[in-house]
Design a protein around this motif. Sequence first.
Motif: not given
Length: 183
Positions: A29-40, A78-89
């Motif tokens: 769920q966190g990955l869905f929220d942070d990275l804009g992913l869905n299950q598929a 890790e990618l989700a954390r970086q996106k939340r922190e704004g260190t990845v575009e």
Amino acid sequence: MDTTQQAARAKAKGQQRLWYGTPLGDIFQGLFDDLGLNQARLAPVLGVSAPMLSQLASGQRANSHNAAFVPRLTMLRELARQKREGTVEEGEVAARLEMISQHRSEVFLPAPREKAPKPAGPTVLRAVREIQDALRATAHAADLLDAAEALAKTHPELAEFLWVYGAGRTAQAVEHYQTLHRD
């Protein structure tokens, strides 16, 4: 859902807490929220089918048997954390997801040798469990996997040790132990 199914799901989610620090459904769920992913979209990045992802999320299964699953999950977190922190575009996310989906766990278990492993006796099993207990008392499985990923290129043997004993199944660890301790 009957009581037996509820107990099995509770046990699987308990194992997930032990291995990952939290149930996989919450992680997904966190990955869905942070990275804009869905299950598929998440399932192929992790190297599992959408039904398997659903089973993992709901606690019908405790873990995937795909060797690349845990390292990929670690990289996604890790990618989700970086996106939340704004260190990845935002524009980098798609490329990183593709890179993660291509990741192969090259250092997981040693190649089989000519001799078949000896059956696990109580001494081998006890030794393996003591190693696992010591590692798991030191850090959560996700942290051990992060450390293994960091060591994989420079110290593959240490990375393998952390993957197998820190987050792997006991049967895998017994096989690994026996491979290292052959006559």
